[in-house]
Design an enzyme around this catalytic site. Structure first.
Site, PDB file in Angstrom:
ATOM      1  N   SER A   1       0.824  -1.214   0.000  1.00  0.00           N
ATOM      2  CA  SER A   1       0.000   0.000   0.000  1.00  0.00           C
ATOM      3  C   SER A   1       0.860   1.267   0.000  1.00  0.00           C
ATOM      4  CB  SER A   1      -0.914   0.015   1.234  1.00  0.00           C
ATOM      5  OG  SER A   1      -1.573   1.265   1.299  1.00  0.00           O
TER       6      SER A   1
ATOM      7  N   GLY B   1      -5.427   3.177 -13.036  1.00  0.00           N
ATOM      8  CA  GLY B   1      -6.220   3.533 -11.875  1.00  0.00           C
ATOM      9  C   GLY B   1      -5.539   4.385 -10.820  1.00  0.00           C
TER      10      GLY B   1
ATOM     11  N   TYR C   1      -3.477  -0.296 -11.322  1.00  0.00           N
ATOM     12  CA  TYR C   1      -2.377   0.658 -11.509  1.00  0.00           C
ATOM     13  C   TYR C   1      -1.019   0.013 -11.286  1.00  0.00           C
ATOM     14  CZ  TYR C   1      -3.122   0.914  -6.470  1.00  0.00           C
ATOM     15  OH  TYR C   1      -3.298   0.587  -5.142  1.00  0.00           O
TER      16      TYR C   1
ATOM     17  N   LYS D   1     -13.103  -4.408   3.111  1.00  0.00           N
ATOM     18  CA  LYS D   1     -14.138  -3.433   2.743  1.00  0.00           C
ATOM     19  C   LYS D   1     -15.556  -3.988   2.918  1.00  0.00           C
ATOM     20  CE  LYS D   1     -11.476  -1.158  -0.910  1.00  0.00           C
ATOM     21  NZ  LYS D   1     -11.544  -0.617  -2.271  1.00  0.00           N
TER      22      LYS D   1
ATOM     23  N   SER E   1      -0.679   4.169   0.414  1.00  0.00           N
ATOM     24  CA  SER E   1      -1.517   5.167   1.097  1.00  0.00           C
ATOM     25  C   SER E   1      -0.751   5.942   2.172  1.00  0.00           C
ATOM     26  CB  SER E   1      -2.751   4.506   1.704  1.00  0.00           C
ATOM     27  OG  SER E   1      -3.603   4.081   0.669  1.00  0.00           O
TER      28      SER E   1
ATOM     29  N   ASN F   1     -14.744   1.886   2.653  1.00  0.00           N
ATOM     30  CA  ASN F   1     -13.275   2.010   2.584  1.00  0.00           C
ATOM     31  C   ASN F   1     -12.736   3.114   3.491  1.00  0.00           C
ATOM     32  OD1 ASN F   1     -13.909   4.341   1.144  1.00  0.00           O
ATOM     33  ND2 ASN F   1     -12.253   4.067  -0.332  1.00  0.00           N
TER      34      ASN F   1
ATOM     35  N   GLY G   1     -16.239  -6.194  -6.114  1.00  0.00           N
ATOM     36  CA  GLY G   1     -16.364  -5.031  -5.244  1.00  0.00           C
ATOM     37  C   GLY G   1     -16.118  -3.711  -5.959  1.00  0.00           C
ATOM     38  N   ALA G   2     -15.051  -3.629  -6.732  1.00  0.00           N
ATOM     39  CA  ALA G   2     -14.724  -2.366  -7.410  1.00  0.00           C
ATOM     40  C   ALA G   2     -15.788  -2.027  -8.447  1.00  0.00           C
ATOM     41  CB  ALA G   2     -13.341  -2.473  -8.061  1.00  0.00           C
TER      42      ALA G   2
ATOM     43  N   THR H   1      -8.740  -1.683   3.106  1.00  0.00           N
ATOM     44  CA  THR H   1      -8.524  -2.234   1.774  1.00  0.00           C
ATOM     45  C   THR H   1      -8.690  -3.740   1.839  1.00  0.00           C
ATOM     46  OG1 THR H   1      -7.062  -2.185  -0.142  1.00  0.00           O
ATOM     47  CG2 THR H   1      -5.974  -2.236   2.002  1.00  0.00           C
TER      48      THR H   1
HETATM   49  P1  NDP Z   1     -13.028  -8.725  -6.760  1.00  0.00           P
HETATM   50  O1  NDP Z   1     -12.261  -9.958  -6.426  1.00  0.00           O
HETATM   51  O2  NDP Z   1     -14.167  -8.304  -5.901  1.00  0.00           O
HETATM   52  O3  NDP Z   1     -13.608  -8.893  -8.254  1.00  0.00           O
HETATM   53  C1  NDP Z   1     -12.819  -9.384  -9.291  1.00  0.00           C
HETATM   54  C2  NDP Z   1     -13.558  -9.255 -10.632  1.00  0.00           C
HETATM   55  O4  NDP Z   1     -12.627  -9.625 -11.668  1.00  0.00           O
HETATM   56  C3  NDP Z   1     -14.753 -10.183 -10.760  1.00  0.00           C
HETATM   57  O5  NDP Z   1     -15.721  -9.560 -11.557  1.00  0.00           O
HETATM   58  C4  NDP Z   1     -14.139 -11.392 -11.493  1.00  0.00           C
HETATM   59  O6  NDP Z   1     -15.066 -12.128 -12.249  1.00  0.00           O
HETATM   60  C5  NDP Z   1     -13.188 -10.697 -12.429  1.00  0.00           C
HETATM   61  N1  NDP Z   1     -12.077 -11.521 -12.892  1.00  0.00           N
HETATM   62  C6  NDP Z   1     -11.090 -12.043 -12.140  1.00  0.00           C
HETATM   63  N2  NDP Z   1     -10.225 -12.725 -12.910  1.00  0.00           N
HETATM   64  C7  NDP Z   1     -10.699 -12.637 -14.180  1.00  0.00           C
HETATM   65  C8  NDP Z   1     -10.249 -13.146 -15.441  1.00  0.00           C
HETATM   66  N3  NDP Z   1      -9.139 -13.897 -15.538  1.00  0.00           N
HETATM   67  N4  NDP Z   1     -10.957 -12.846 -16.548  1.00  0.00           N
HETATM   68  C9  NDP Z   1     -12.071 -12.090 -16.462  1.00  0.00           C
HETATM   69  N5  NDP Z   1     -12.554 -11.586 -15.291  1.00  0.00           N
HETATM   70  C10 NDP Z   1     -11.879 -11.859 -14.175  1.00  0.00           C
HETATM   71  O7  NDP Z   1     -11.924  -7.582  -6.890  1.00  0.00           O
HETATM   72  P2  NDP Z   1     -12.160  -6.005  -6.756  1.00  0.00           P
HETATM   73  O8  NDP Z   1     -13.435  -5.687  -7.409  1.00  0.00           O
HETATM   74  O9  NDP Z   1     -11.928  -5.578  -5.360  1.00  0.00           O
HETATM   75  O10 NDP Z   1     -10.919  -5.420  -7.600  1.00  0.00           O
HETATM   76  C11 NDP Z   1     -10.905  -5.493  -9.024  1.00  0.00           C
HETATM   77  C12 NDP Z   1      -9.719  -4.708  -9.557  1.00  0.00           C
HETATM   78  O11 NDP Z   1      -9.878  -3.312  -9.303  1.00  0.00           O
HETATM   79  C13 NDP Z   1      -8.395  -5.112  -8.931  1.00  0.00           C
HETATM   80  O12 NDP Z   1      -7.453  -5.227  -9.963  1.00  0.00           O
HETATM   81  C14 NDP Z   1      -8.050  -3.964  -8.015  1.00  0.00           C
HETATM   82  O13 NDP Z   1      -6.651  -3.797  -7.945  1.00  0.00           O
HETATM   83  C15 NDP Z   1      -8.687  -2.783  -8.744  1.00  0.00           C
HETATM   84  N6  NDP Z   1      -9.045  -1.681  -7.830  1.00  0.00           N
HETATM   85  C16 NDP Z   1      -8.469  -0.454  -8.032  1.00  0.00           C
HETATM   86  C17 NDP Z   1      -8.777   0.618  -7.212  1.00  0.00           C
HETATM   87  C18 NDP Z   1      -8.134   1.945  -7.447  1.00  0.00           C
HETATM   88  O14 NDP Z   1      -8.204   2.824  -6.553  1.00  0.00           O
HETATM   89  N7  NDP Z   1      -7.540   2.188  -8.591  1.00  0.00           N
HETATM   90  C19 NDP Z   1      -9.739   0.479  -6.096  1.00  0.00           C
HETATM   91  C20 NDP Z   1     -10.315  -0.846  -5.995  1.00  0.00           C
HETATM   92  C21 NDP Z   1      -9.951  -1.877  -6.827  1.00  0.00           C
HETATM   93  P3  NDP Z   1     -15.951 -13.290 -11.577  1.00  0.00           P
HETATM   94  O15 NDP Z   1     -17.132 -12.633 -10.941  1.00  0.00           O
HETATM   95  O16 NDP Z   1     -16.311 -14.152 -12.736  1.00  0.00           O
HETATM   96  O17 NDP Z   1     -15.057 -13.993 -10.581  1.00  0.00           O
END
Ligand code: NDP
Length: 303
Positions: free
Chosen positions: A32, A266, A245, A89, A34, A110, A153-154, A85
């Site tokens: 992190s 990001g 990012y 969350k 942050s 968050n 989540g995101a 994080t």
């Molecule tokens: P989650 O684990 O909650 O969700 C992951 C998502 O990615 C799901 O929709 C999952 O699909 C999909 N996924 C995972 N692997 C694959 C793959 N190989 N092919 C296609 N889809 C895939 O994670 P978060 O939502 O918390 O985070 C998602 C991304 O956002 C991360 O990379 C995180 O780093 C980034 N992020 C960036 C932030 C920022 O401030 N810039 C803030 C928060 C997050 P399925 O439902 O089918 O499993």
């Protein structure tokens, strides 16, 4: 930059810091940036207001099963604000009673602010995304056609913000159809006038020309991950924003640039969600430029 200490739950038993303490909790947390971002902002804010000279932002590695006791101890130790994080969350949503409607809709918190005997929960990720898009791509969520990749989540944070700011349409594409449909129902409930469609990955030719593509999947975190969408297969988008990012350029962003599309990672979302959290804690407009510079240099520093 001096080495940053990562604290553990047990450190709260002998906590001696007497200033105003803020912290991020995660597991893992070492990656992190942050603390660098917030401490740089606090140093800048202290130049104008000496009150902030005693504020400091720490980082804690807290296992998910320890989150309830960690939040109690942080409150007892007079911490003023907390960032949460991965993986806290969603868990925190079930622990905090006083949560904003928007965070409740997202189902994730968050940012926590100490208030009386309780914590108040916020979610600043949607704000971060909207401001990141504005900064990097000169685009607004409101009034745009949005293609959202992911339903985790995101993506929930992004979909709720699209609905709150009244995007023209929201197209959700996710590997698992069930969560995409659940997210579509949520967005539709918040803004019944926004057109919400779950789109299968093989149907991308249905997506509208000039849409904004947001990657909220974790596909791209590893260099051999598949592309979450083939940008060449859809009508030309207005821009591509990848919430990832680190790495700074995913395969998706490389493809966007090769196609000549405006594209950004990001980092700006990270900066703006942090800026909004600091504004909630300090009731002062934070120095966003200083936060951005600190994040960029922390990302370049060896791990
Ligand atoms: P989650 O684990 O909650 O969700 C992951 C998502 O990615 C799901 O929709 C999952 O699909 C999909 N996924 C995972 N692997 C694959 C793959 N190989 N092919 C296609 N889809 C895939 O994670 P978060 O939502 O918390 O985070 C998602 C991304 O956002 C991360 O990379 C995180 O780093 C980034 N992020 C960036 C932030 C920022 O401030 N810039 C803030 C928060 C997050 P399925 O439902 O089918 O499993």
């Amino acid at each position: 930059m001096s080495e940053l200490k990562t604290y553990a739950l047990s450190d709260l038993d002998n906590w001696t810091f007497e200033g105003t303490a803020l912290a991020v909790l995660g597991h893992p947390i070492k990656h992190s940036v942050s603390p660098q971002m917030h401490n740089a902002a606090l140093a800048e804010m202290a130049k104008r207001d000496p009150r902030f000279a005693t504020w400091k932002y720490f980082r804690f590695d807290i296992a998910p099963e320890d989150l309830p006791v960690a939040l109690e101890k942080l409150h007892a130790r007079n911490f003023h604000g907390i960032n949460l994080t991965v993986p806290h969350k969603v868990l925190a949503c079930g622990l905090i009673k006083d949560i904003t409607i928007q965070a409740r809709q997202v189902g994730a918190v968050n940012t926590l602010l100490r208030k009386g005997t309780e914590w108040v929960g916020f979610n600043t990720d949607g704000y971060g995304l909207a401001n990141g898009l504005r900064e990097d791509l000169k685009r607004e969520l409101g009034g745009s056609d949005m293609v959202l990749l992911g339903a985790g989540g995101a993506a929930r944070g992004a979909a709720v913000e699209c609905a709150r700011l009244h995007s023209s349409s929201l197209w959700i594409i996710n590997r698992t159809a069930k969560t995409a449909h659940d997210l579509a129902a949520l967005a539709n409930n918040i803004d019944p006038n926004m057109r919400v469609t779950v789109c299968a990955i093989q149907d991308v030719e249905k997506l509208p020309h000039g849409a904004l593509v947001i990657n909220a999947t974790s596909a791209g975190l590893k260099h051999d991950d598949p592309l979450p969408i083939d940008l060449a297969a859809l009508a030309r988008p207005a821009g591509v924003y990848d919430m990832i990012y680190n790495p700074p350029e995913t395969r998706l962003l490389a493809q966007a640039r090769a196609l000549g599309l405006p594209a950004a990672n990001g980092l700006s979302m990270l900066v703006h969600q942090g800026a909004r959290a600091l504004e909630i804690w300090s009731e002062t407009a934070p120095p966003v430029d200083v936060m951005r510079t600190a994040v960029h240099s922390a990302m370049k520093a060896p791990a």
